[in-house]
Design a protein around this motif. Structure first.
Motif, PDB file in Angstrom:
ATOM      1  N   TYR A  38      79.467  66.139  58.183  1.00  0.00           N
ATOM      2  CA  TYR A  38      78.109  66.591  58.520  1.00  0.00           C
ATOM      3  C   TYR A  38      77.418  67.166  57.290  1.00  0.00           C
ATOM      4  O   TYR A  38      77.962  68.020  56.595  1.00  0.00           O
ATOM      5  CB  TYR A  38      78.159  67.644  59.629  1.00  0.00           C
ATOM      6  N   ASP A  39      76.224  66.644  57.005  1.00  0.00           N
ATOM      7  CA  ASP A  39      75.399  67.126  55.892  1.00  0.00           C
ATOM      8  C   ASP A  39      74.398  68.129  56.461  1.00  0.00           C
ATOM      9  O   ASP A  39      73.454  67.762  57.166  1.00  0.00           O
ATOM     10  CB  ASP A  39      74.671  65.950  55.236  1.00  0.00           C
ATOM     11  N   TYR A  40      74.601  69.410  56.147  1.00  0.00           N
ATOM     12  CA  TYR A  40      73.755  70.463  56.711  1.00  0.00           C
ATOM     13  C   TYR A  40      72.339  70.431  56.150  1.00  0.00           C
ATOM     14  O   TYR A  40      71.391  70.866  56.811  1.00  0.00           O
ATOM     15  CB  TYR A  40      74.394  71.831  56.461  1.00  0.00           C
ATOM     16  N   GLU A  41      72.188  69.937  54.924  1.00  0.00           N
ATOM     17  CA  GLU A  41      70.839  69.874  54.344  1.00  0.00           C
ATOM     18  C   GLU A  41      70.021  68.768  54.996  1.00  0.00           C
ATOM     19  O   GLU A  41      68.865  68.971  55.373  1.00  0.00           O
ATOM     20  CB  GLU A  41      70.938  69.652  52.834  1.00  0.00           C
ATOM     21  N   LYS A  42      70.632  67.592  55.118  1.00  0.00           N
ATOM     22  CA  LYS A  42      69.927  66.458  55.723  1.00  0.00           C
ATOM     23  C   LYS A  42      70.074  66.432  57.248  1.00  0.00           C
ATOM     24  O   LYS A  42      69.395  65.678  57.929  1.00  0.00           O
ATOM     25  CB  LYS A  42      70.451  65.144  55.143  1.00  0.00           C
ATOM     26  N   LYS A  43      70.981  67.253  57.752  1.00  0.00           N
ATOM     27  CA  LYS A  43      71.259  67.322  59.188  1.00  0.00           C
ATOM     28  C   LYS A  43      71.618  65.940  59.749  1.00  0.00           C
ATOM     29  O   LYS A  43      71.113  65.521  60.777  1.00  0.00           O
ATOM     30  CB  LYS A  43      70.061  67.925  59.931  1.00  0.00           C
ATOM     31  N   LYS A  44      72.523  65.303  59.013  1.00  0.00           N
ATOM     32  CA  LYS A  44      72.985  63.977  59.417  1.00  0.00           C
ATOM     33  C   LYS A  44      74.514  63.917  59.341  1.00  0.00           C
ATOM     34  O   LYS A  44      75.130  64.618  58.531  1.00  0.00           O
ATOM     35  CB  LYS A  44      72.390  62.902  58.498  1.00  0.00           C
TER      36      LYS A  44
END
Length: 229
Positions: free
Chosen positions: A94-100
């Motif tokens: 999970y990429d917290y910056e891109k929320k993906k």
């Protein structure tokens, strides 16, 4: 009568205690044994890693690549007993910056190559078929147990030789061993590198050195207590 029995008991206990604390002349030494041999096989740990946004697609792509890798290994005439899958994983990231969320799939195969002349061709082919991570390459001996036994015997001889050196100036002799302690560490044999020339030639006609196969060093250490005669 009771006093006499008590007196005899005390004497018996005193004699027993004296016998128990009687010191036996002895010498304690450490010994080390080393055996150096050229490895005759190599163990390769190789991984296919695939990343993407769809878990199903990522797993499918990873499976297809590993299928091609396994077929290539069989084509290289590596016996089925000498390669096996060690690890399979499919994890969300999970990429917290891109929320993906993306996905990462890996499969690791371990290969034991008993014909070192196949090493270069195998490594090149693995990469071509989809391997994108070589996790480990370890050169080994198929007769490791035999060489470990030789190293232990050399360690005992070394310990006795040291003991004889110490007592030779005292006019005494080394007697039987009363305790032996194996201090060997359970580590893989240490490589001692040296260049091995490849059969191939470069454009200038000079031979290439593509593999530092070297030697492996097998070590055993012991502590021995000898009685002094």
């Amino acid at each position: 009568m009771k006093k006499l029995a008590l007196f005899l008991t005390i004497i018996f206990m005193t004699m027993s205690y004296g016998q128990e604390i009687k010191q036996v002349p002895q010498i304690n030494t450490n010994g080390e044994g080393k055996v150096k041999v050229a490895p005759d096989q190599v163990c390769i740990s190789a991984t296919v890693e695939t990343k993407g946004n769809n878990a199903k697609d990522v797993k499918k792509q990873n499976d297809e690549k590993m299928d091609a890798v396994l077929k290539f290994i069989k084509k290289m005439n590596i016996p089925t007993a000498d390669f096996k899958t060690k690890q399979v994983s499919l994890n969300p990231i999970y990429d917290y910056e891109k929320k993906k969320t993306s996905y990462n799939a890996t499969q690791t195969v371990e290969i034991v190559v008993k014909d070192l002349s196949k090493y270069d061709e195998l490594m090149e082919g693995l990469v071509q078929q989809g391997i994108n991570r070589i996790d480990n390459v370890v050169f080994e001996s198929s007769k490791l147990a035999q060489y470990q036994s030789e190293a232990r015997k050399l360690a005992i001889k070394d310990a006795k030789s040291k003991a004889e050196d110490y007592v030779s100036v005292l006019g005494q002799k080394v007697g039987k061993a009363i305790t032996i302690t194996d201090n060997s560490q359970v580590y893989p044999p240490r490589p001692v590198y040296m260049a091995m020339k490849a059969e191939s030639m470069d454009a200038s006609g000079a031979s290439n050195e593509t593999l530092a196969i070297g030697e492996i060093e097998i070590t055993a250490t012991v502590s021995v207590s000898f009685i002094l005669d």
